[in-house]
Design an enzyme around this catalytic site. Structure first.
Site, PDB file in Angstrom:
ATOM      1  N   HIS A  63       3.235  -3.577   7.487  1.00 15.03           N
ATOM      2  CA  HIS A  63       2.172  -2.889   8.228  1.00 15.03           C
ATOM      3  C   HIS A  63       1.153  -3.898   8.744  1.00 15.03           C
ATOM      4  O   HIS A  63       0.308  -4.382   7.995  1.00 15.03           O
ATOM      5  CB  HIS A  63       1.524  -1.882   7.257  1.00 15.03           C
ATOM      6  CG  HIS A  63       0.507  -0.978   7.869  1.00 15.03           C
ATOM      7  ND1 HIS A  63       0.204   0.257   7.337  1.00 15.03           N
ATOM      8  CD2 HIS A  63      -0.286  -1.121   8.959  1.00 15.03           C
ATOM      9  CE1 HIS A  63      -0.726   0.840   8.068  1.00 15.03           C
ATOM     10  NE2 HIS A  63      -1.045   0.030   9.054  1.00 15.03           N
ATOM     11  N   HIS A 198      -3.250   8.716   6.491  1.00 12.44           N
ATOM     12  CA  HIS A 198      -4.342   9.433   7.159  1.00 12.44           C
ATOM     13  C   HIS A 198      -4.176  10.934   6.917  1.00 12.44           C
ATOM     14  O   HIS A 198      -4.058  11.721   7.840  1.00 12.44           O
ATOM     15  CB  HIS A 198      -4.378   9.105   8.649  1.00 12.44           C
ATOM     16  CG  HIS A 198      -4.661   7.652   8.910  1.00 12.44           C
ATOM     17  ND1 HIS A 198      -5.935   7.141   9.000  1.00 12.44           N
ATOM     18  CD2 HIS A 198      -3.829   6.588   9.061  1.00 12.44           C
ATOM     19  CE1 HIS A 198      -5.887   5.826   9.209  1.00 12.44           C
ATOM     20  NE2 HIS A 198      -4.617   5.464   9.246  1.00 12.44           N
ATOM     21  N   HIS A 219      -0.956   2.655   3.296  1.00 17.34           N
ATOM     22  CA  HIS A 219      -2.198   2.104   2.713  1.00 17.34           C
ATOM     23  C   HIS A 219      -2.802   3.017   1.637  1.00 17.34           C
ATOM     24  O   HIS A 219      -3.807   3.671   1.850  1.00 17.34           O
ATOM     25  CB  HIS A 219      -3.214   1.621   3.743  1.00 17.34           C
ATOM     26  CG  HIS A 219      -3.488   2.480   4.937  1.00 17.34           C
ATOM     27  ND1 HIS A 219      -3.757   3.826   4.851  1.00 17.34           N
ATOM     28  CD2 HIS A 219      -3.571   2.178   6.250  1.00 17.34           C
ATOM     29  CE1 HIS A 219      -3.988   4.301   6.044  1.00 17.34           C
ATOM     30  NE2 HIS A 219      -3.865   3.340   6.919  1.00 17.34           N
ATOM     31  N   ARG A 230     -12.542  23.290  -4.299  1.00 15.14           N
ATOM     32  CA  ARG A 230     -12.767  24.322  -3.308  1.00 15.14           C
ATOM     33  C   ARG A 230     -13.102  25.607  -4.059  1.00 15.14           C
ATOM     34  O   ARG A 230     -12.260  26.091  -4.825  1.00 15.14           O
ATOM     35  CB  ARG A 230     -11.525  24.550  -2.440  1.00 15.14           C
ATOM     36  CG  ARG A 230     -11.106  23.260  -1.718  1.00 15.14           C
ATOM     37  CD  ARG A 230      -9.789  23.391  -0.993  1.00 15.14           C
ATOM     38  NE  ARG A 230      -9.203  22.062  -0.820  1.00 15.14           N
ATOM     39  CZ  ARG A 230      -8.031  21.829  -0.255  1.00 15.14           C
ATOM     40  NH1 ARG A 230      -7.299  22.834   0.189  1.00 15.14           N
ATOM     41  NH2 ARG A 230      -7.576  20.599  -0.143  1.00 15.14           N
ATOM     42  N   ASP A 255      -6.277  -7.171  -0.111  1.00 13.90           N
ATOM     43  CA  ASP A 255      -7.191  -8.253   0.278  1.00 13.90           C
ATOM     44  C   ASP A 255      -8.340  -8.406  -0.717  1.00 13.90           C
ATOM     45  O   ASP A 255      -9.219  -9.239  -0.542  1.00 13.90           O
ATOM     46  CB  ASP A 255      -7.727  -8.019   1.705  1.00 13.90           C
ATOM     47  CG  ASP A 255      -8.520  -6.726   1.820  1.00 13.90           C
ATOM     48  OD1 ASP A 255      -8.573  -5.947   0.856  1.00 13.90           O
ATOM     49  OD2 ASP A 255      -9.102  -6.489   2.909  1.00 13.90           O
ATOM     50  N   ILE A 257     -10.637  -6.301  -1.113  1.00 15.84           N
ATOM     51  CA  ILE A 257     -11.802  -5.610  -0.566  1.00 15.84           C
ATOM     52  C   ILE A 257     -11.481  -4.134  -0.349  1.00 15.84           C
ATOM     53  O   ILE A 257     -12.168  -3.255  -0.868  1.00 15.84           O
ATOM     54  CB  ILE A 257     -12.258  -6.285   0.744  1.00 15.84           C
ATOM     55  CG1 ILE A 257     -12.708  -7.724   0.442  1.00 15.84           C
ATOM     56  CG2 ILE A 257     -13.373  -5.472   1.406  1.00 15.84           C
ATOM     57  CD1 ILE A 257     -12.944  -8.578   1.637  1.00 15.84           C
ATOM     58  N   HIS A 258     -10.416  -3.844   0.405  1.00 16.25           N
ATOM     59  CA  HIS A 258     -10.022  -2.444   0.616  1.00 16.25           C
ATOM     60  C   HIS A 258      -9.662  -1.759  -0.702  1.00 16.25           C
ATOM     61  O   HIS A 258      -9.943  -0.582  -0.903  1.00 16.25           O
ATOM     62  CB  HIS A 258      -8.842  -2.359   1.588  1.00 16.25           C
ATOM     63  CG  HIS A 258      -9.235  -2.565   3.007  1.00 16.25           C
ATOM     64  ND1 HIS A 258      -9.465  -3.803   3.544  1.00 16.25           N
ATOM     65  CD2 HIS A 258      -9.462  -1.669   4.006  1.00 16.25           C
ATOM     66  CE1 HIS A 258      -9.807  -3.669   4.815  1.00 16.25           C
ATOM     67  NE2 HIS A 258      -9.825  -2.389   5.118  1.00 16.25           N
ATOM     68  N   ASP A 281      -2.095  -4.886   6.926  1.00  9.45           N
ATOM     69  CA  ASP A 281      -2.734  -3.930   7.848  1.00  9.45           C
ATOM     70  C   ASP A 281      -3.731  -4.684   8.732  1.00  9.45           C
ATOM     71  O   ASP A 281      -4.804  -4.181   9.058  1.00  9.45           O
ATOM     72  CB  ASP A 281      -3.424  -2.792   7.079  1.00  9.45           C
ATOM     73  CG  ASP A 281      -3.753  -1.600   7.975  1.00  9.45           C
ATOM     74  OD1 ASP A 281      -3.390  -1.622   9.178  1.00  9.45           O
ATOM     75  OD2 ASP A 281      -4.401  -0.654   7.494  1.00  9.45           O
ATOM     76  N   GLY A 321     -11.274  -2.641   9.414  1.00  9.95           N
ATOM     77  CA  GLY A 321      -9.971  -3.284   9.543  1.00  9.95           C
ATOM     78  C   GLY A 321      -9.860  -4.485   8.635  1.00  9.95           C
ATOM     79  O   GLY A 321     -10.857  -5.041   8.182  1.00  9.95           O
TER      80      GLY A 321
HETATM   81 ZN   LIG Z   1      -2.700   0.376  10.131  1.00 11.47          ZN
END
Ligand SMILES: [Zn+2]
Length: 395
Positions: A63, A198, A219, A230, A255, A257-258, A281, A321
């Site tokens: 990715h 996502h 990711h 809910r 990384d 960080i993410h 990514d 990013g």
């Molecule tokens: Zn991506």
């Protein structure tokens, strides 16, 4: 057999162990033997002295959007080749160019550019096939994807896209969308890896998608649901399903960080190295000096600032990013994720190869495999990158 090349004096990382002062023999772009001594070699054999450094399988990035100032959506072959070369200089020998959600016209142009790039890619990481990231995503987890292109999967549309190219290797989607399960079935029939990304899916929606053939999470931890409430009732999400179902594989932007150190430790402990692929990514600023850059399109993309090893929105309110390269991922999981060097390399080569079903020829240093090899020192600084037996990068 005529040996073309011998890599000697390396700490050779094989699937089962590290062979100290090992030797790898290469002929016709393939690994033909892995030995713990140096055999008698003919005078015509090209010798690469690894000088006690590590000799590992080439890194595989499932990715990535770009590097070296270029993005796969730039719409030209030169951008592809720039990204491939930059990632090769950081140890990657195989990557899956990843698209952003866009208009279908732009997507179709990308298919043609991809073909041209494959033909002209002489000294960069190889292209394994396209990764379509979108457009069938949840507007609640859109992240850096342009909301205006998000929609539900419609057979007329995705069949048209699928019929235009045979180069799609993987496709990320939100499985809770109406029509998603039928779409996942079509991807499975075509041998395309379906992955959830996502997404705001519940545990139950993920379970259904899994039964239809969705086996991978895009990711992990970024832009996906976890436990929500809910009206007082609690619902588990994609993250929990990822941990619950052993056969689901995940990819992580390692990384540091993410996915912070604590979560790197958690995911490697629970999922294990056989189920985790490290991904960059990366956006176009990967491998470039820090400072201003643009996420996505050069004409109407998002202006970002790269600092502290990550891209941020100009007001620093959110990450925008990754600028990671594969060598950094390996270094980071060793340091922050408490894994061994052998395991870190496994997650950057053997596991991604298996996820993409190319493990019969990629991802391992073993007799019969493609000679995709990377040489690096104790700090994972890349010294040499070899693809199909040909050196494409030397430090
Ligand atoms: Zn991506």
């Amino acid at each position: 057999m005529n040996i073309d090349c011998a890599i000697i004096h390396g700490n050779v990382i094989t699937p089962s162990r590290i062979i100290e002062q090992g030797c790898v023999l290469i002929a016709d772009g393939k690994i033909v033997d892995v030995l713990d001594t140096i055999p008698r070699l003919g005078e015509t054999v090209d010798i690469i002295d690894a000088k006690g450094n590590y000799v590992a399988p080439g890194f595989i990035d499932l990715h990535t959007h770009g590097a070296g100032g270029a993005d796969f959506m730039d719409g030209n072959t030169a951008a592809y080749l720039t990204v491939a070369r930059m990632h090769a200089s950081h140890g990657t020998t195989l990557l899956y160019p990843t698209t952003l959600t866009s208009s279908n016209e732009l997507l179709y142009e990308t298919f043609e550019t991809y073909q041209d790039a494959v033909r002209n890619n002489k000294d960069g990481a190889q292209f394994g096939g396209l990764h379509l990231e979108g457009p069938y995503f949840s507007p609640f987890q859109s992240g850096a994807q342009d909301k205006c292109y998000l929609r539900n999967p419609q057979p007329e549309e995705y069949m048209e896209i699928l019929n235009r190219t045979d180069d799609i290797a993987r496709w990320s989607l939100a499985p809770e969308l109406p029509g998603a399960n039928a779409f996942v079935n079509v991807l499975r029939e075509r041998g395309i890896l379906a992955a959830a990304g996502h997404t705001n899916a519940t545990f139950e929606e993920m379970q259904e998608a899994y039964q239809n053939g969705l086996t991978h999470l895009t990711h992990f931890y970024s832009c996906m649901s976890s436990i929500t409430r809910r009206n007082a009732y609690r619902y588990a999400g994609v993250l929990e399903f990822g941990y619950y179902e052993d056969d689901i594989t995940v990819e992580i932007i390692a990384d540091g960080i993410h996915v912070p150190s604590s979560l790197l430790k958690l995911v490697t402990k629970i999922k294990g190295v056989e189920r985790i692929a490290l991904i960059t990514d990366s956006m176009r600023a990967a491998g470039m000096p820090e400072g201003k850059s643009i996420l996505g399109s050069l004409t109407n993309g998002q202006e970002v600032i790269v600092e502290d090893g990550v891209a941020k929105l100009p007001d620093r309110s959110a990450f925008a990013g990754s600028v990671a390269t594969a060598d950094r991922l390996v270094r980071t999981v060793i340091r922050e994720g408490n894994v061994t060097l052998h395991d870190a390399v496994h997650m950057m080569s053997e596991t991604p190869a298996r996820i993409m079903h190319v493990d019969d020829r990629k991802g391992k240093i073993r007799k019969g495999m493609d000679a995709d090899i990377v040489v690096f020192d104790n700090n994972i600084t890349i010294l040499q990158t070899i693809i199909n037996g040909t050196t494409v990068y030397t430090r």
